[in-house]
Design a protein around this motif. Structure first.
Motif, PDB file in Angstrom:
ATOM      1  N   GLY A  26       0.831  -1.197   0.000  1.00 33.39           N
ATOM      2  CA  GLY A  26       0.000   0.000   0.000  1.00 33.39           C
ATOM      3  C   GLY A  26       0.869   1.252   0.000  1.00 33.39           C
ATOM      4  O   GLY A  26       0.535   2.261  -0.643  1.00 33.39           O
ATOM      5  N   THR A  27       1.977   1.191   0.704  1.00 31.75           N
ATOM      6  CA  THR A  27       2.894   2.330   0.753  1.00 31.75           C
ATOM      7  C   THR A  27       3.437   2.621  -0.646  1.00 31.75           C
ATOM      8  O   THR A  27       3.456   3.768  -1.099  1.00 31.75           O
ATOM      9  CB  THR A  27       4.070   2.022   1.713  1.00 31.75           C
ATOM     10  N   ASP A  38      -6.309   7.485  -0.156  1.00 27.00           N
ATOM     11  CA  ASP A  38      -5.608   6.401   0.528  1.00 27.00           C
ATOM     12  C   ASP A  38      -6.699   5.471   1.060  1.00 27.00           C
ATOM     13  O   ASP A  38      -7.281   5.705   2.119  1.00 27.00           O
ATOM     14  CB  ASP A  38      -4.716   6.935   1.655  1.00 27.00           C
ATOM     15  N   GLN A  85      -7.539   1.066   3.964  1.00 24.50           N
ATOM     16  CA  GLN A  85      -8.421   0.416   4.939  1.00 24.50           C
ATOM     17  C   GLN A  85      -9.841   0.255   4.416  1.00 24.50           C
ATOM     18  O   GLN A  85     -10.688  -0.295   5.110  1.00 24.50           O
ATOM     19  CB  GLN A  85      -8.445   1.249   6.235  1.00 24.50           C
ATOM     20  N   SER A 135      -4.218  -1.486   0.085  1.00 17.70           N
ATOM     21  CA  SER A 135      -3.175  -2.360   0.635  1.00 17.70           C
ATOM     22  C   SER A 135      -3.747  -3.745   0.872  1.00 17.70           C
ATOM     23  O   SER A 135      -4.901  -3.879   1.273  1.00 17.70           O
ATOM     24  CB  SER A 135      -2.684  -1.777   1.967  1.00 17.70           C
ATOM     25  N   LYS A 156      -5.587  -6.224   6.710  1.00 15.92           N
ATOM     26  CA  LYS A 156      -6.589  -5.353   6.076  1.00 15.92           C
ATOM     27  C   LYS A 156      -7.812  -6.203   5.703  1.00 15.92           C
ATOM     28  O   LYS A 156      -7.694  -7.424   5.577  1.00 15.92           O
ATOM     29  CB  LYS A 156      -6.008  -4.701   4.810  1.00 15.92           C
TER      30      LYS A 156
HETATM   31  C1  LIG Z   1      -1.872  -0.078   5.941  1.00 13.39           C
HETATM   32  C2  LIG Z   1      -1.911   1.311   5.485  1.00 13.39           C
HETATM   33  C3  LIG Z   1      -0.983   1.816   4.553  1.00 13.39           C
HETATM   34  C4  LIG Z   1       0.215   1.051   4.083  1.00 13.39           C
HETATM   35  O1  LIG Z   1      -0.029  -0.189   3.505  1.00 13.39           O
HETATM   36  P1  LIG Z   1       1.155  -1.263   3.457  1.00 13.39           P
HETATM   37  O2  LIG Z   1       0.627  -2.293   2.520  1.00 13.39           O
HETATM   38  O3  LIG Z   1       1.362  -1.757   4.830  1.00 13.39           O
HETATM   39  O4  LIG Z   1       2.357  -0.578   2.919  1.00 13.39           O
HETATM   40  C5  LIG Z   1      -1.137   3.120   4.107  1.00 13.39           C
HETATM   41  N1  LIG Z   1      -2.139   3.897   4.560  1.00 13.39           N
HETATM   42  C6  LIG Z   1      -3.028   3.458   5.464  1.00 13.39           C
HETATM   43  C7  LIG Z   1      -4.127   4.370   5.910  1.00 13.39           C
HETATM   44  C8  LIG Z   1      -2.931   2.155   5.971  1.00 13.39           C
HETATM   45  O5  LIG Z   1      -3.820   1.733   6.884  1.00 13.39           O
END
Ligand SMILES: *Cc1c(COP(=O)(O)O)cnc(C)c1O
Length: 389
Positions: A58-59, A155, A158, A179, A184
């Motif tokens: 997700g990052t 973003d 979630q 992500s 999740k």
């Molecule tokens: C989990 C999360 C991320 C990052 O996702 P990863 O797959 O762990 O890199 C980014 N933003 C939010 C709001 C998240 O909850």
């Protein structure tokens, strides 16, 4: 009791997941195999977005999106301080400046009425987070963005599966990022993520950036990253997708159980009109959180805090804004507590959690709970409470 029961989820889909993994081991295309393409078209169809690009997390989805938009040092991106660190981190990694805007207390999402005052000639994008599984106020945010010629990146790490006026999260703005981190709502068994857009040019750019900016083999048209999601993880998401809608219904049932028992008694982060939440977290607001958490823990109920320190107060981020820029985020950081949640959490467990929480917060128990259950659980909670200093 588990905070999020990943083992029960695996058991429920064991055969499908195992078959999908075995198929990848049999064909051996571990990178960019057929499951990657299958997942991307399945997720695009699910959200209604024209393009889906799977990525390594997700990052990375956030970073690649900002790169595709050409965000560079000196640019400003408006975002929320009440999120996982990755939201602001992606902005800072590109040398841009995160501009923090406070949240709405009801939803803990970015407060749209506070955004426009923070727009400057350097602003390039707005990055709202659909926190705890509920879409942010996307219509208001998109309208502001349109007035000022800004891109909007949701973003949605979630909120995959949530809806906003009937439309799916991830397909509500210029770009949506999610992500597949294991905990999740739709998780894989490692790292993974996806980017959604209906803009053909952005999609092409993001596909290239994902593979080192490569437009053809060994032709690097732009600066990119190593950001692919591997075939095995895509295969696992494909298997879990089969039960996903059912799992969302189960999550909603747990949330409803909590709602019934807690409504009017404890402040909750609530799902507001014209949207649905996938309840990545079910979060309540309590005074004296440490004590409440301790009592729940003593009763065998795991909880978590999302998030104890807002991003603008983190040591590495404090210089981007004034310490008192976001009083609501600061207050929520002191008071929020997330309860066990998941498709495999039983109604009895949800009852136990709610009753123990009310008791720990010193609130009278609701009458609709059967008397035997109440008596039993009350004495358990009382025993727990008296064991504390
Ligand atoms: C989990 C999360 C991320 C990052 O996702 P990863 O797959 O762990 O890199 C980014 N933003 C939010 C709001 C998240 O909850």
């Amino acid at each position: 009791m588990e905070f999020i029961d990943l083992k029960a989820q695996y058991e429920a889909s064991r055969e499908l997941i195992n078959q999908r993994i075995q198929a990848v081991l049999d064909h051996g295309q571990y990178i960019m195999g057929p499951e990657v393409v299958e997942l991307e078209s399945g997720l695009a169809q699910y959200t209604g977005a024209r393009h889906c690009i799977t990525v390594s997390s997700g990052t990375e989805a956030l970073v690649i999106s900002l790169m595709a938009l050409g965000i560079k040092p000196g640019d400003e991106v408006i975002t929320t301080p009440f999120s996982f660190i990755a939201t602001a981190e992606a902005i800072v990694l590109l040398g841009a400046t995160p501009v923090f805007v406070d949240i709405d207390r009801t939803t803990c999402n970015l407060a749209p009425s506070l955004i426009e005052a923070k727009v400057t000639p350097r602003t390039r994008a707005i990055m709202p987070v659909s926190l705890f599984g509920q879409p942010a106020d996307m219509d208001e945010i998109n309208a502001i963005a349109q007035r000022h010629g800004l891109a909007v990146i949701e973003d949605a790490a979630q909120s995959f599966g949530a809806t906003y006026h009937g439309k799916k999260s991830c397909n509500l703005s210029t770009i949506g990022c999610t992500s597949f981190f294991p905990s999740k709502p739709l998780g894989c068994y490692g790292d993974g993520g996806a980017i959604f857009t209906s803009d053909d040019n952005l999609a092409q750019a993001m596909r290239e950036i994902r593979v080192h900016g490569q437009s053809r083999r060994y032709v690097h048209t732009r600066i990119g990253v190593g950001g692919r999601m591997d075939t095995l993880q895509c295969a696992i998401v494909l298997a879990k997708l089969e039960r996903f809608e059912w799992e969302l219904m189960q999550r909603a049932k747990v949330a409803e159980r909590y709602d019934v028992l807690l409504s009017g008694r404890i402040e909750r982060i609530s799902c507001i009109s014209a949207r649905t939440s996938v309840y990545a977290q079910y979060t309540v607001v309590v005074e004296n959180r440490a004590r409440v958490q301790e009592q729940l823990h003593a009763a065998g109920i795991p909880t978590a805090v999302h998030y104890p320190v807002p991003i603008h107060r983190q040591p590495a981020y404090a210089h981007f804004s004034s310490a008192d820029c976001c009083p609501v985020a600061l207050e929520m950081a002191d008071k929020v507590i997330s309860l066990p949640m998941g498709p495999y959490l039983s109604a009895e467990s949800a009852n136990t959690v709610a009753i123990t929480l009310l008791s720990a917060a010193g609130i009278a128990l609701p009458e609709e709970i059967t008397t035997t259950e109440t008596a039993e659980q009350q004495s358990m909670a009382a025993a727990t409470a008296s064991a504390l200093p």
